[in-house]
Design an enzyme around this catalytic site. Structure first.
Site, short mmCIF file in Angstrom:
data_model
loop_
_atom_site.label_atom_id
_atom_site.label_comp_id
_atom_site.label_asym_id
_atom_site.label_seq_id
_atom_site.Cartn_x
_atom_site.Cartn_y
_atom_site.Cartn_z
N HIS A 448 96.33 5.09 22.89
CA HIS A 448 95.90 5.79 21.67
C HIS A 448 97.02 6.67 21.11
O HIS A 448 96.87 7.28 20.06
CB HIS A 448 94.66 6.64 22.01
CG HIS A 448 93.93 7.17 20.83
ND1 HIS A 448 93.88 8.52 20.53
CD2 HIS A 448 93.22 6.55 19.86
CE1 HIS A 448 93.16 8.69 19.43
NE2 HIS A 448 92.75 7.53 19.00
N ARG A 577 85.59 19.25 14.45
CA ARG A 577 84.96 18.53 13.35
C ARG A 577 83.60 17.95 13.72
O ARG A 577 82.63 18.08 13.00
CB ARG A 577 85.87 17.39 12.89
CG ARG A 577 85.35 16.62 11.69
CD ARG A 577 86.11 15.33 11.50
NE ARG A 577 85.70 14.31 12.46
CZ ARG A 577 86.45 13.29 12.82
NH1 ARG A 577 87.66 13.16 12.35
NH2 ARG A 577 86.00 12.38 13.68
#
Length: 696
Positions: A448, A577
Site C-alpha cells: 500500500h 475522517r
C-alpha cells in the site's frame, strides 16, 4: 453505537483496565456513521444543488461498498465463530446493529432524494421524472424507446421447474414480475425475472422536443417497470417490483497455495459477482411472500432486507451531475498550482525538497517528474509502486515509454487493490509487454506504500530522486482527495527507499532504515515509542502534545497507548475522517483526547502525524492509517518532513487549519455520536478547505 460508559471517573487504571470493551467503539458502526456525515452535505442548503446530489450518491456508493466488504466480513466472522473484537460485541450483535443503523441511513437517503433534492432540482430546471408524472407525449416517446432500444436486449425468465431462479449479478438492476394467465405453451404464469443488461444506460436523457426542458431525465428502472407487460403478451402483469442484491466482494486467494497469483486472481474475479449475498434492496410495496421468496433464494436473514421508496440503484443518479452543464449549480472550478520551471524538475529537487498538497497543488508535477525521467538520457532506472492508477493512466504510459527507451523499470503492482484488481492485472500485462519488470508484492501483505525512485547519473555519481505520498498515483483521485506528496533528493531517504524496493522485489532481509518507518516492521512500534515519549514528558511536567490526521483508527495497542498518554496529561487531537474505535472524553481515561471529522468538498485523505517532542517537533506523512491492517499486515511507508519550512507549512495548513475548522467539522462525543460544530457567537466562520482554496 456501543453503550455509554458507566464507569466512575478515575476508576479504570492500568493496561488491563484499558482493554475494557466499553472503551472501544465498534469499527463497522463508526464507519456507517461517516456516511451520515456525507449525507449531511447533501442536506446542506449552502452546498450547490448538483454537488448535494453528488454527496447523496457518494453516501449510497459508500453504503454499497460497506456491505460488500465490512458487513460481509462480519457475516464471515459469524459463520466461522470468530471471537469479538476489542469492543466485545459478537458478530451477530454487530450485524443486528448494522441493520438498524443502515436502515436509518437508507431512510434518510431516500427522504433527501424524494423530499428535498428531486423537487429542488426540478425547481432549478433539472427534472428527473417519476413513472406517475409522464404526460402523453413523454409516454409515447418512452414506449417507442423501450421497444427500439431496451426490449431487444432483454431476456425475461419465467420461473418454473425447468427455469429455476437465475443467478443474479452483484448490484445489478432486476425486476420481479407477478404474472397471471398462460403463455404460448399453456404454462401458467406466476413469477418472472427481468434483468437489466449492463449495456443499458441507467439514466435516459429526454429530448427537449419531447419534454420541453433541456435537462429532463427518466430512470431506466421506471421505464422497465411501466412497460414490462410488453415482454409477456397475452398475460396479465399483476405487479412489477425492482430489486437489487449486494454480494460479498472480498476477493480471497490463498497465496501460499497458488503458483501464479495473477492467474489465480483472474479466476477468482470471474466469480466475484456471484459470491454470497449480504443485502437485498427491494421496492417498498413488494408483497411479503415475494420478499420471503427472494430472501430464501439468496440465503439471507430477515434483517438483510431493505424496502426502498425509489430507485434501488439511487447512486446511478450521479450521471445527472455529469450530463447537466450548469456551472452555477456546482462548485466553482479552480486551477491548481503548478511548479515553476517544471521543465527542470530534477534541478529544483536537487536544490530543495518540493512539497505538493493535492488537490491545491497539481498532480501534473508528479506526472512531469516521471515523463522527464522517461526521456532523460541520464536516468538509468525507475522504480515505482502502483496501488490504484485509473483507466488509461498517463503514469503507466510514461513508465511504458521509459522501458522502451531502455531504462531499467521495475514496478510493484498490487494486484489485490480492492475493486481495482482487474484494472491492475491489465496494467501489469501492459508494463511487462513493454519490457518493464513487474513484481506483485509480498505474499500475505498488500503493498500500500506510495513510492517512486529515480536513479540518475550526475557527473561521476549516481543520485536518487524520490517521490513519497499519502495517496495513490491516480490523477482522478488527486483532484478530489486531499493528499501530501514530497519530492526529494535527500540521500538518506533515497537510500531507505532503495532498500525498500530491494525488499519488495528481491526478497531481501529486514534492513534498518535511517529516516523512514515501515509497516509491518518499524512503523507500529515506532508510533508506540513516540506516544510513550510524549507521556513521559507530560509526567515530567513538560508540555506534551500529539496531533494526527488519519482516515481511520482501530488498532488496540495504539489506542491503549493514547489512553495512557491522555492519563499522563498529553493533549491529543485526532482528525479522523471515518471510522474511529477510540472513545474520547471518558473521565480519567481519555479526557485529554479530542476527535474530529472533517467532511467537505474534497475527501480528506492525507495522513499526517505530529509529536511535540519537548520543543523539537517531529512531523511525518504516511500512506498508513492507524488500523490493524495498515500497521501490521501491509507494506506502508511513513516519511519525515526534514525541511523546517515545509514541515511548518504542513503543520499550519494540514493540521492547525483543520483544528480551527468550525464549518465542516464534526466532534466525536464519549457516547459515540458526532456533533456538528458551528461558529460560536462572535466567532468568524472558518473552513479549512476553503482557506486552502483561497491560496490557490
Amino acid at each position: 453505537m456501543n453503550a455509554a460508559i458507566d464507569t466512575a471517573p478515575g476508576a479504570l487504571t492500568g493496561d488491563d483496565a484499558l482493554r475494557d470493551p466499553s472503551l472501544y467503539l465498534n469499527r463497522e458502526l463508526s464507519q456507517l456513521d461517516f456516511n451520515f456525515r456525507v449525507l449531511a452535505q447533501a442536506q446542506d442548503p449552502s452546498v450547490p444543488l448538483l454537488e448535494r446530489l453528488r454527496f447523496l450518491c457518494i453516501s449510497c456508493t459508500n453504503l454499497d461498498e460497506f456491505f460488500e466488504i465490512r458487513a460481509a466480513t462480519v457475516r464471515h466472522a459469524q459463520d466461522f465463530g470468530l471471537p469479538p473484537g476489542a469492543d466485545g460485541m459478537s458478530p451477530a450483535t454487530v450485524l443486528n446493529k448494522i441493520h438498524d443503523r443502515a436502515a436509518e441511513l437508507v431512510d434518510a437517503q431516500y427522504k433527501c432524494w424524494n423530499d428535498v433534492l428531486r423537487p429542488g432540482l426540478a425547481e432549478a430546471g433539472v427534472r428527473v421524472f417519476g413513472r406517475d408524472s409522464w404526460n402523453a407525449r413523454q409516454t409515447r416517446w418512452l414506449r417507442a424507446y423501450f421497444r427500439n432500444e431496451i426490449m431487444p436486449v432483454l431476456s425475461p425468465l419465467g420461473l418454473d421447474p425447468a427455469h429455476p431462479f437465475p443467478k443474479i449479478l452483484n448490484k445489478s438492476l432486476n425486476i420481479v414480475v407477478v404474472l397471471k394467465g398462460k403463455d404460448a405453451f399453456g404454462r401458467a404464469g406466476h413469477l418472472a425475472i427481468v434483468r437489466a443488461p449492463r449495456s443499458l444506460p441507467r439514466i435516459i436523457h429526454l429530448p427537449q422536443r419531447v419534454s420541453g426542458g433541456e435537462n429532463d431525465f427518466v430512470l431506466l428502472s421506471s421505464v422497465l417497470s411501466v412497460f414490462v407487460d410488453e415482454l409477456f403478451p397475452g398475460m396479465e402483469v399483476k405487479g412489477s417490483y425492482q430489486f437489487r442484491v449486494t454480494r460479498n466482494s472480498e476477493v480471497v486467494v490463498d497465496e501460499e497455495e497458488v503458483e501464479n497469483l495473477a492467474l489465480a486472481l483472474r479466476d477468482e474475479l470471474i466469480g466475484r459477482g456471484y459470491r454470497p449475498a449480504v443485502r437485498l434492496e427491494i421496492a417498498h410495496d413488494c408483497p411479503k411472500p415475494i420478499v420471503r421468496t427472494l430472501l430464501q433464494n439468496f440465503a439471507l436473514p430477515d434483517h438483510a432486507v431493505y424496502p426502498i421508496n425509489g430507485p434501488v440503484n439511487l447512486n446511478r443518479v450521479i450521471q445527472v451531475y455529469d450530463l447537466v452543464q450548469r456551472p452555477e449549480l456546482k462548485y466553482p472550478v479552480f486551477t491548481p498550482r503548478t511548479l515553476r520551471d517544471s521543465d527542470a524538475i530534477f534541478e529544483k529537487a536537487a536544490d530543495n525538497d518540493i512539497l505538493l498538497h493535492h488537490p491545491f497543488d497539481s498532480f501534473a508535477s508528479v506526472l512531469e517528474l516521471i515523463k522527464q525521467a522517461a526521456v532523460d538520457p541520464d536516468v538509468l532506472a525507475i522504480k515505482q509502486t502502483l496501488y490504484r492508477t485509473g483507466k488509461d493512466s498517463a503514469i503507466v504510459e510514461a513508465l511504458v515509454q521509459a522501458a522502451r527507451n531502455g531504462k531499467d523499470v521495475t514496478v510493484v503492482v498490487e494486484l489485490r487493490a480492492r475493486f481495482d484488481e482487474d484494472a491492475n492485472l491489465g496494467v501489469a500485462d501492459r508494463l511487462q509487454e513493454a519490457g518493464a519488470q513487474v513484481v506483485y508484492g509480498v505474499v500475505g501483505y498488500k503493498t500500500h506504500a506510495k513510492m517512486l525512485l529515480i536513479v540518475r547519473r550526475e557527473g561521476r555519481k549516481l543520485r536518487r530522486y524520490v517521490h513519497l505520498g499519502t495517496g495513490n498515483y491516480h490523477s482522478g483521485t488527486a483532484r478530489a482527495y486531499t493528499d501530501i506528496g514530497l519530492i526529494t533528493a535527500d540521500q538518506d531517504i533515497g537510500n531507505d527507499v532503495h532498500l525498500l524496493f530491494q525488499q519488495l522485489s528481491g526478497l531481501a532481509p529486514t534492513t534498518k532504515l535511517k529516516r523512514l518507518l515501515q509497516s509491518p516492521f518499524t512503523l507500529h512500534p515506532g508510533l508506540i515509542r513516540k506516544i510513550e515519549r510524549e507521556a513521559k514528558l507530560a509526567r515530567a511536567g513538560k508540555p506534551a502534545r500529539i496531533i494526527a490526521k488519519i482516515n481511520a483508527i482501530n488498532e488496540p495497542r495504539i489506542i491503549r497507548a493514547l489512553y495512557a498518554a491522555s492519563q499522563a496529561g498529553v493533549q491529543i487531537d485526532l482528525i479522523v475522517r471515518g471510522a474511529c474505535a477510540l472513545r474520547p472524553g471518558v473521565p480519567g481515561i481519555s479526557d485529554n483526547i479530542r476527535v474530529r471529522s472533517i467532511v467537505g468538498r474534497f475527501l480528506e485523505h492525507s495522513r499526517i502525524y505530529w509529536f511535540g517532542n519537548d520543543g523539537a517537533p517531529e512531523l511525518y506523512c504516511a500512506s498508513a492509517d492507524w488500523l490493524e491492517r495498515n500497521l501490521l499486515h501491509r507494506v506502508e511507508t511513513c516519511f519525515p518532513l526534514l525541511d523546517k519550512d515545509i514541515a511548518s507549512r504542513v503543520f499550519k495548513d494540514g493540521l492547525q487549519n483543520y483544528l480551527d475548522d468550525n464549518c465542516n467539522a464534526w466532534e466525536l462525543q464519549a457516547d459515540g455520536t458526532y456533533r456538528k460544530l458551528s461558529p460560536a457567537p462572535g466567532e468568524s466562520p472558518h473552513s479549512a478547505q476553503a482557506l486552502l482554496l483561497s491560496k490557490v
